[in-house]
Enzyme design. Structure first.
Site, PDB file in Angstrom:
ATOM      1  N   LYS A 126       0.790  -0.458  -0.018  1.00  0.00           N
ATOM      2  CA  LYS A 126       0.093  -0.071  -0.145  1.00  0.00           C
ATOM      3  C   LYS A 126       0.628   1.617   0.381  1.00  0.00           C
ATOM      4  O   LYS A 126       2.064   0.993   0.217  1.00  0.00           O
ATOM      5  CB  LYS A 126      -0.863  -0.187   1.734  1.00  0.00           C
ATOM      6  CG  LYS A 126      -2.608   0.346   0.858  1.00  0.00           C
ATOM      7  CD  LYS A 126      -3.383  -0.405   0.206  1.00  0.00           C
ATOM      8  CE  LYS A 126      -4.787   0.660  -0.144  1.00  0.00           C
ATOM      9  NZ  LYS A 126      -5.936  -0.245  -0.206  1.00  0.00           N
TER      10      LYS A 126
HETATM   11  P1  NAD Z   1     -12.624   7.456  -2.810  1.00  0.00           P
HETATM   12  O1  NAD Z   1     -12.011   8.198  -2.842  1.00  0.00           O
HETATM   13  O2  NAD Z   1     -13.155   7.364  -4.389  1.00  0.00           O
HETATM   14  O3  NAD Z   1     -14.152   7.824  -2.290  1.00  0.00           O
HETATM   15  C1  NAD Z   1     -14.171   8.412  -0.666  1.00  0.00           C
HETATM   16  C2  NAD Z   1     -15.724   8.453   0.133  1.00  0.00           C
HETATM   17  O4  NAD Z   1     -15.654   8.776   1.330  1.00  0.00           O
HETATM   18  C3  NAD Z   1     -16.030   9.429  -0.519  1.00  0.00           C
HETATM   19  O5  NAD Z   1     -17.231   9.966  -0.650  1.00  0.00           O
HETATM   20  C4  NAD Z   1     -15.555  10.368   0.705  1.00  0.00           C
HETATM   21  O6  NAD Z   1     -16.654  11.919   0.808  1.00  0.00           O
HETATM   22  C5  NAD Z   1     -15.942   9.603   1.709  1.00  0.00           C
HETATM   23  N1  NAD Z   1     -15.138  10.839   2.800  1.00  0.00           N
HETATM   24  C6  NAD Z   1     -13.829  10.918   3.124  1.00  0.00           C
HETATM   25  N2  NAD Z   1     -14.137  10.872   4.676  1.00  0.00           N
HETATM   26  C7  NAD Z   1     -15.307  10.393   5.347  1.00  0.00           C
HETATM   27  C8  NAD Z   1     -15.627  10.737   6.801  1.00  0.00           C
HETATM   28  N3  NAD Z   1     -15.356  10.781   7.685  1.00  0.00           N
HETATM   29  N4  NAD Z   1     -16.858  10.125   6.298  1.00  0.00           N
HETATM   30  C9  NAD Z   1     -17.262   9.879   5.333  1.00  0.00           C
HETATM   31  N5  NAD Z   1     -17.483   9.790   4.472  1.00  0.00           N
HETATM   32  C10 NAD Z   1     -16.262  10.258   4.472  1.00  0.00           C
HETATM   33  O7  NAD Z   1     -12.415   6.189  -2.627  1.00  0.00           O
HETATM   34  P2  NAD Z   1     -12.660   4.863  -2.856  1.00  0.00           P
HETATM   35  O8  NAD Z   1     -11.977   4.062  -3.889  1.00  0.00           O
HETATM   36  O9  NAD Z   1     -14.585   4.446  -2.512  1.00  0.00           O
HETATM   37  O10 NAD Z   1     -12.070   4.103  -1.057  1.00  0.00           O
HETATM   38  C11 NAD Z   1     -13.046   3.629  -0.698  1.00  0.00           C
HETATM   39  C12 NAD Z   1     -12.564   2.692   0.726  1.00  0.00           C
HETATM   40  O11 NAD Z   1     -12.836   1.836  -0.003  1.00  0.00           O
HETATM   41  C13 NAD Z   1     -11.501   2.548   1.347  1.00  0.00           C
HETATM   42  O12 NAD Z   1     -11.228   1.955   2.225  1.00  0.00           O
HETATM   43  C14 NAD Z   1     -10.183   1.730   0.354  1.00  0.00           C
HETATM   44  O13 NAD Z   1      -9.365   1.240   1.208  1.00  0.00           O
HETATM   45  C15 NAD Z   1     -11.871   0.729  -0.249  1.00  0.00           C
HETATM   46  N6  NAD Z   1     -11.174  -0.027  -1.207  1.00  0.00           N
HETATM   47  C16 NAD Z   1     -11.198   0.541  -2.143  1.00  0.00           C
HETATM   48  C17 NAD Z   1     -11.181  -0.549  -3.336  1.00  0.00           C
HETATM   49  C18 NAD Z   1     -10.529   0.842  -4.560  1.00  0.00           C
HETATM   50  O14 NAD Z   1     -10.576  -0.213  -6.042  1.00  0.00           O
HETATM   51  N7  NAD Z   1     -11.348   1.217  -5.077  1.00  0.00           N
HETATM   52  C19 NAD Z   1     -10.725  -1.165  -3.329  1.00  0.00           C
HETATM   53  C20 NAD Z   1     -10.842  -2.182  -1.982  1.00  0.00           C
HETATM   54  C21 NAD Z   1     -10.909  -1.269  -1.151  1.00  0.00           C
END
Ligand code: NAD
Length: 436
Positions: A126
């Site tokens: 990561k």
């Molecule tokens: P992203 O940046 O596209 O979206 C994140 C979302 O979380 C946004 O809507 C943001 O406003 C919201 N957010 C941030 N801080 C917040 C808070 N304090 N309270 C409520 N909402 C909040 O990110 P993503 O890619 O959708 O990732 C989200 C989660 O999924 C993370 O934990 C990431 O590690 C996990 N994840 C993502 C992927 C991927 O392919 N993108 C894969 C596996 C896991």
């Protein structure tokens, strides 16, 4: 290697010194406690457990960037490789103000278990930069990304460590890393990153893969528990990549999304939020909580709204000792990494909530990243149908392996999932032996 970079060997004969380096982070403590509780169940060799308790390698870099106002700002960047036993390490790159070494190390460890559960030929990694991407211009983000890539160049490579998007980063970020790396090596090297734009060798369906994988797991859990999607409701925290795609996919199958929250606020509509209309609203740059077809609510209420499915898809540790016994869902689908603390997990074990743990639930992203990496190396392209069909096949197979193990050994879904992941890596380490 750049003068600002520090390569920190993980053990060097002193594993406990290394613990302290990461241990100030509650997220890393949580990851390590999970590993040790699984180690007890599995009876894994203590030497192997020690090796798995700390990352193989971590790099901390200072990333100086000339901002649009002409001033120089220095950001802290991290790349942590937890395991290189099964192949190159693989994992996202996160841009968020709270990013630190311990958090990135925990996320890298979870990636190892995730790749193990899905049987992918990768170790976990990561990366992250402590910054607020919403405060950076397009040009500032580009300069930050390119300079970070340059700083970690010594430890990345298509056979060494392959990055992908995570919170705060996207296809464009991956395109800059691809270009910077290719300029350095002197040839186009699309397999250095996954989650790239499709026109640059990205995999069709990669952007949607995590949200789709989450949806496949939720629908399978509904089958197991005898719930009909059309009679079910969902509450979603996070409306970024994972949350918004999962909302679309669930709504298309008849699940009513009754509340959604993001970083700035939350909304509720018990008749079901119109997801295409909400997507169009945010695409215009408007705030989620200003969506006119739902009521704004206090974000602190979101996770405790009664619903069939609660889907945290934002940050770590949002379900903790203080709110776990207030959850009113039947299925907790962990789209985010590490949304549930160890204390909360103990409370939830005494409830009838069916948990789809993060290392299984959000593994669709790394699975399609694997498809992308394979396609780039072979220089061919799969169709979207093929990608989705293979994704669904692998997600359902992993879901049932976890569920079967949980039932056979009377384990929680989390312990069963972590056991499969940890065992795969531990067995590979045992078979390879310890060099020299
Ligand atoms: P992203 O940046 O596209 O979206 C994140 C979302 O979380 C946004 O809507 C943001 O406003 C919201 N957010 C941030 N801080 C917040 C808070 N304090 N309270 C409520 N909402 C909040 O990110 P993503 O890619 O959708 O990732 C989200 C989660 O999924 C993370 O934990 C990431 O590690 C996990 N994840 C993502 C992927 C991927 O392919 N993108 C894969 C596996 C896991």
């Amino acid at each position: 290697m750049s003068a600002t970079a520090t390569v920190v060997p993980s053990t060097n004969g002193k594993p406990h010194d290394s613990f302290t380096m990461y241990d100030s982070s509650p997220t890393f403590q949580m990851a390590r406690r999970q590993l040790h509780s699984v180690g007890e169940v599995l009876n894994v060799d203590e030497g192997i457990l020690d090796r798995l308790s700390v990352p193989k390698r971590a790099m901390v870099v200072s990333v100086p960037v000339r901002m649009d106002n002409g001033e120089i700002e220095v950001f802290s960047g991290y790349r942590v490789q937890h395991s290189l036993t099964s192949g190159p390490s693989k994992g996202g790159l996160r841009y968020h103000p709270d990013v630190d070494l311990g958090e990135v190390a925990a996320l890298a460890m979870w990636m190892s278990w995730k790749c193990g559960i899905m049987n992918l030929p990768f170790g976990g990694a990561k990366g992250g930069i402590s910054c607020d991407p919403s405060q950076l211009s397009f040009g500032e983000k580009e300069r930050l990304t390119r300079r970070f890539t340059e700083e970690v160049l010594a430890i990345i490579g298509p056979r060494q460590d392959v990055m992908a998007p995570d919170m705060g980063t996207d296809e464009q970020t991956m395109a800059w890393i691809y270009d910077t790396y290719s300029m350095k090596v002197g040839y186009a090297c699309p397999e250095i990153v996954t989650g790239k734009p499709v026109e640059l060798g990205g995999c069709i369906g990669r952007r949607e893969a995590t949200g789709r994988g989450v949806t496949y797991c939720i629908l399978e859990a509904m089958k197991v528990l005898d719930y009909q999607p059309e009679e079910s409701t969902a509450v979603v925290q996070g409306f970024g990549n994972v949350g918004s795609v999962a909302c679309q996919e669930l709504a298309q199958r008849g699940v009513k999304i009754i509340a959604i929250g993001d970083r700035f606020g939350a909304i509720r509509n018990d008749r079901g939020i119109n997801i295409p209309a909400l997507l169009a609203h945010v695409a215009k740059g408007k705030l989620l909580h200003e969506f006119p077809e739902a009521e704004p609510i206090d974000s602190s209420e979101l996770l405790t709204i009664p619903c069939t499915v609660l889907l945290p898809a934002a940050l770590e540790r949002v379900i903790h000792g203080g709110n776990a016994n207030k959850l009113r869902c039947r299925i907790l689908a962990e789209g985010a990494n590490g949304p549930t603390t160890v204390e909360a997990d103990e409370i939830l074990q005494r409830s009838d909530i069916f948990i789809i743990p993060d290392v299984l639930c959000n593994a669709g992203g790394v699975t399609v990243s694997y498809f992308e990496w394979v396609q780039d190396i072979q220089q061919l392209m799969w169709s979207e149908d093929m990608v989705n069909q293979k994704l669904s096949e692998l997600m359902l197979r992993a879901f049932h392996r976890v569920l079967d193990l949980a039932r056979q050994r009377r384990l929680t879904m989390r312990t069963a999932a972590l056991s499969l992941g940890v065992l795969k890596v531990a067995r590979e380490k045992e078979r390879r032996g310890l060099y020299p």
